[in-house]
Design a protein around this motif. Sequence first.
Motif, mmCIF file in Angstrom:
data_model
loop_
_atom_site.group_PDB
_atom_site.id
_atom_site.type_symbol
_atom_site.label_atom_id
_atom_site.label_comp_id
_atom_site.label_asym_id
_atom_site.label_seq_id
_atom_site.Cartn_x
_atom_site.Cartn_y
_atom_site.Cartn_z
ATOM 1 N N MET A 54 0.807 -1.216 0.000
ATOM 2 C CA MET A 54 0.000 0.000 0.000
ATOM 3 C C MET A 54 0.845 1.273 0.000
ATOM 4 O O MET A 54 0.322 2.372 0.177
ATOM 5 C CB MET A 54 -0.947 -0.012 1.190
ATOM 6 C CG MET A 54 -1.958 -1.145 1.141
ATOM 7 S SD MET A 54 -3.098 -1.179 2.546
ATOM 8 C CE MET A 54 -4.076 0.293 2.215
ATOM 9 N N GLY A 55 2.176 1.108 -0.190
ATOM 10 C CA GLY A 55 2.996 2.285 -0.416
ATOM 11 C C GLY A 55 3.967 2.664 0.671
ATOM 12 O O GLY A 55 4.622 3.712 0.583
ATOM 13 N N GLY A 93 13.817 -8.152 -3.526
ATOM 14 C CA GLY A 93 14.633 -7.023 -3.953
ATOM 15 C C GLY A 93 14.235 -5.713 -3.304
ATOM 16 O O GLY A 93 14.737 -4.647 -3.673
ATOM 17 N N LEU A 94 13.355 -5.792 -2.299
ATOM 18 C CA LEU A 94 12.914 -4.578 -1.606
ATOM 19 C C LEU A 94 13.923 -4.134 -0.566
ATOM 20 O O LEU A 94 14.090 -2.934 -0.317
ATOM 21 C CB LEU A 94 11.546 -4.833 -0.958
ATOM 22 C CG LEU A 94 10.833 -3.652 -0.331
ATOM 23 C CD1 LEU A 94 10.587 -2.557 -1.361
ATOM 24 C CD2 LEU A 94 9.513 -4.098 0.287
ATOM 25 N N GLY A 95 14.619 -5.087 0.038
ATOM 26 C CA GLY A 95 15.622 -4.777 1.055
ATOM 27 C C GLY A 95 15.126 -5.063 2.454
ATOM 28 O O GLY A 95 14.127 -4.496 2.898
ATOM 29 N N ALA A 132 5.999 -0.271 -6.593
ATOM 30 C CA ALA A 132 4.967 0.673 -7.019
ATOM 31 C C ALA A 132 3.711 0.474 -6.182
ATOM 32 O O ALA A 132 3.392 -0.646 -5.780
ATOM 33 C CB ALA A 132 4.647 0.475 -8.499
ATOM 34 N N LEU A 133 3.030 1.566 -5.894
ATOM 35 C CA LEU A 133 1.767 1.481 -5.167
ATOM 36 C C LEU A 133 0.765 0.709 -6.017
ATOM 37 O O LEU A 133 0.448 1.104 -7.132
ATOM 38 C CB LEU A 133 1.232 2.878 -4.852
ATOM 39 C CG LEU A 133 -0.128 2.943 -4.142
ATOM 40 C CD1 LEU A 133 -0.061 2.246 -2.782
ATOM 41 C CD2 LEU A 133 -0.570 4.387 -3.968
ATOM 42 N N ILE A 134 0.297 -0.405 -5.500
ATOM 43 C CA ILE A 134 -0.620 -1.259 -6.240
ATOM 44 C C ILE A 134 -2.043 -0.812 -5.942
ATOM 45 O O ILE A 134 -2.538 -0.953 -4.822
ATOM 46 C CB ILE A 134 -0.447 -2.748 -5.863
ATOM 47 C CG1 ILE A 134 1.032 -3.154 -5.974
ATOM 48 C CG2 ILE A 134 -1.329 -3.616 -6.727
ATOM 49 C CD1 ILE A 134 1.602 -3.050 -7.354
ATOM 50 N N THR A 254 4.523 -6.930 -10.026
ATOM 51 C CA THR A 254 4.261 -6.163 -11.250
ATOM 52 C C THR A 254 4.972 -4.812 -11.228
ATOM 53 O O THR A 254 4.910 -4.070 -12.207
ATOM 54 C CB THR A 254 2.746 -5.926 -11.438
ATOM 55 O OG1 THR A 254 2.246 -5.121 -10.355
ATOM 56 C CG2 THR A 254 1.988 -7.234 -11.488
ATOM 57 N N SER A 255 5.656 -4.487 -10.123
ATOM 58 C CA SER A 255 6.394 -3.226 -10.028
ATOM 59 C C SER A 255 7.656 -3.302 -10.886
ATOM 60 O O SER A 255 8.543 -4.116 -10.605
ATOM 61 C CB SER A 255 6.787 -2.941 -8.578
ATOM 62 O OG SER A 255 5.652 -2.887 -7.744
ATOM 63 N N PRO A 256 7.784 -2.477 -11.906
ATOM 64 C CA PRO A 256 8.960 -2.537 -12.789
ATOM 65 C C PRO A 256 10.264 -2.244 -12.069
ATOM 66 O O PRO A 256 11.321 -2.728 -12.469
ATOM 67 C CB PRO A 256 8.667 -1.458 -13.845
ATOM 68 C CG PRO A 256 7.195 -1.220 -13.770
ATOM 69 C CD PRO A 256 6.805 -1.463 -12.346
ATOM 70 N N GLY A 257 10.206 -1.460 -10.984
ATOM 71 C CA GLY A 257 11.431 -1.061 -10.300
ATOM 72 C C GLY A 257 12.047 -2.133 -9.428
ATOM 73 O O GLY A 257 13.184 -1.986 -8.972
ATOM 74 N N LEU A 258 11.337 -3.219 -9.184
ATOM 75 C CA LEU A 258 11.875 -4.287 -8.344
ATOM 76 C C LEU A 258 12.948 -5.079 -9.079
ATOM 77 O O LEU A 258 12.762 -5.470 -10.225
ATOM 78 C CB LEU A 258 10.763 -5.240 -7.911
ATOM 79 C CG LEU A 258 9.846 -4.800 -6.768
ATOM 80 C CD1 LEU A 258 8.787 -5.859 -6.529
ATOM 81 C CD2 LEU A 258 10.636 -4.557 -5.491
ATOM 82 N N LYS A 259 14.050 -5.306 -8.411
ATOM 83 C CA LYS A 259 15.120 -6.153 -8.937
ATOM 84 C C LYS A 259 15.241 -7.351 -8.007
ATOM 85 O O LYS A 259 15.935 -7.315 -7.001
ATOM 86 C CB LYS A 259 16.445 -5.379 -9.015
ATOM 87 C CG LYS A 259 16.377 -4.116 -9.863
ATOM 88 C CD LYS A 259 16.036 -4.413 -11.312
ATOM 89 C CE LYS A 259 15.966 -3.142 -12.156
ATOM 90 N NZ LYS A 259 15.510 -3.407 -13.541
#
Length: 526
Positions: A54-55, A93-95, A132-134, A254-259
């Motif tokens: 949720m962000g 990949g969020l940390g 990304a905020l889903i 689905t967040s593109p920024g996640l590695k």
Amino acid sequence: MNDFKIILFLCNWGPHTAFQTLQDNGSEIPTEVSMMIPCTGRISKSLLFKAFEMGADGVLLLGCKPGTCRYGSGTATARENTEDTREIIGLLGLGKERLRHVTFLPDESDLLLKFLNDFCNQIRSLGPSPMALIRMPESEIVSRESLAEIVSYHDAFACQDCGKCASACPLALIGKPFSPRELVNSIIAGDMDSLSVNKDIWSCLTCGLCYDRCPSAVNFPEFIRDIRHVIRKNGGNAHEAHGGFFQSLMRTMTSPGLKTERWNWLPQDVAVDSKSKILFFGGCSPYFDIFFRNHLGVETLNILMDSLRLLNFFDIKPALLQDERCCGHDLLWSGDKDNFLKLASMNVESIHNLGIEEVITACPECYRTLAHDYPKHGIKLNFKVTHIYELLEREISKGAIDFKKINKKITFQDSCRLNWLEAPADLPRKLIRRLKPSSFREMQNNGKSAICCGNCAWTGCDAFSKALQVKRLRQAHATESDLLVTACPKCQIHLRCAMEDPFLGKELNMEMIDLTGIIAKTIYWE
């Protein structure tokens, strides 16, 4: 720095007293912190993860010191849930650093303030969450025309009301008041708001037995899947198990920024080649094992390791998709088609970018989703999808292969997703018959009559699911076998769950291993 969002779950005993002291003294509490006051032992893994979905950029769980929890086990439970969730967001990949569990006494307000400031500074240095905020799609009223299209597409009007579906349904046979034909009739009649439809639509195992028995070939599982999407669009409750943790996990992918860092656990003796034209698609086992490690102790990660070692055995060094995401199976079958399509597009784009010609997977759900559901939903593939059983049967058939004897009596649990696909359906038994166990005996319900492990897509889990698992394990014991061979990681999870029953556990307990595992442990070159 109000651009950052930090969620603080604050225990309503000791830590809350310390926090209230800060408020009473007018201390400068970081403005990024939003507070919620529960017992921290009640904050599940799904709630911790939901905050990130949720962000939130960071999440804190502040509880009582060990020995001071008013509920006894709250501190230990909070610690376990936090550690498990930290491991999962690390793989994602969020940390891990974005989630902390710390304990405080009522008189430690100064230490609490210092910790809050230090944590906020750490989050500032890490930057915004790459997740990304889903946003869930807004509810929309689904027209009768849309329902009519689904009914027509699946030829549900061809239902003869004969009842063969209900007479074969594992849930109906275990005692659940559930009937596929009644559900179809209610939907055809437009009775979408009835309690029975909104409840029973999530009970279906989508195992496929009804489809196999239907004389009109109505594909009831896929009909249910598409109706679930309609109900979700209409704001309906998906009856998700485990607080919806796994659906949240898959949506965040689905967040593109996640590695993602899901292959960091890979043993050094496994050989891979980033330039290979063959890719191994692993699936979600790494997340499953972490989530269930303190309850079920499952080791589905072994399926991936054994599969990779079998590929190496045949001189195949596959590439790995470093940013591999969930295939989307559970989102698709729990009604979230929009996010399924996002995952599908991201996975296929990443695979195409590597120039891959063949994708191999050991997960039945990944296989079905990649090979069948992606193309059915308009996702074009420039590569072949192969289940590892196909590869093993092909390579072993070339000769010069043998297997060590196994001092075990074995039986086999079919995978629903493989059982109803023509190509791989017979392969597990072909491979089992190549092995050298003390004996191999089938359960009462096997092959096309096999019973599901009790749940699909993490939805609708209830007492009837457990009863179905108990029935299946009793069938396994009735074969007098001492090793249950499975073909799906979720079968291991759900059957192991039944074995944890405090009353029936000893009666049901049985050693389990995936088919890839027993092959990897016994195969050798002649």
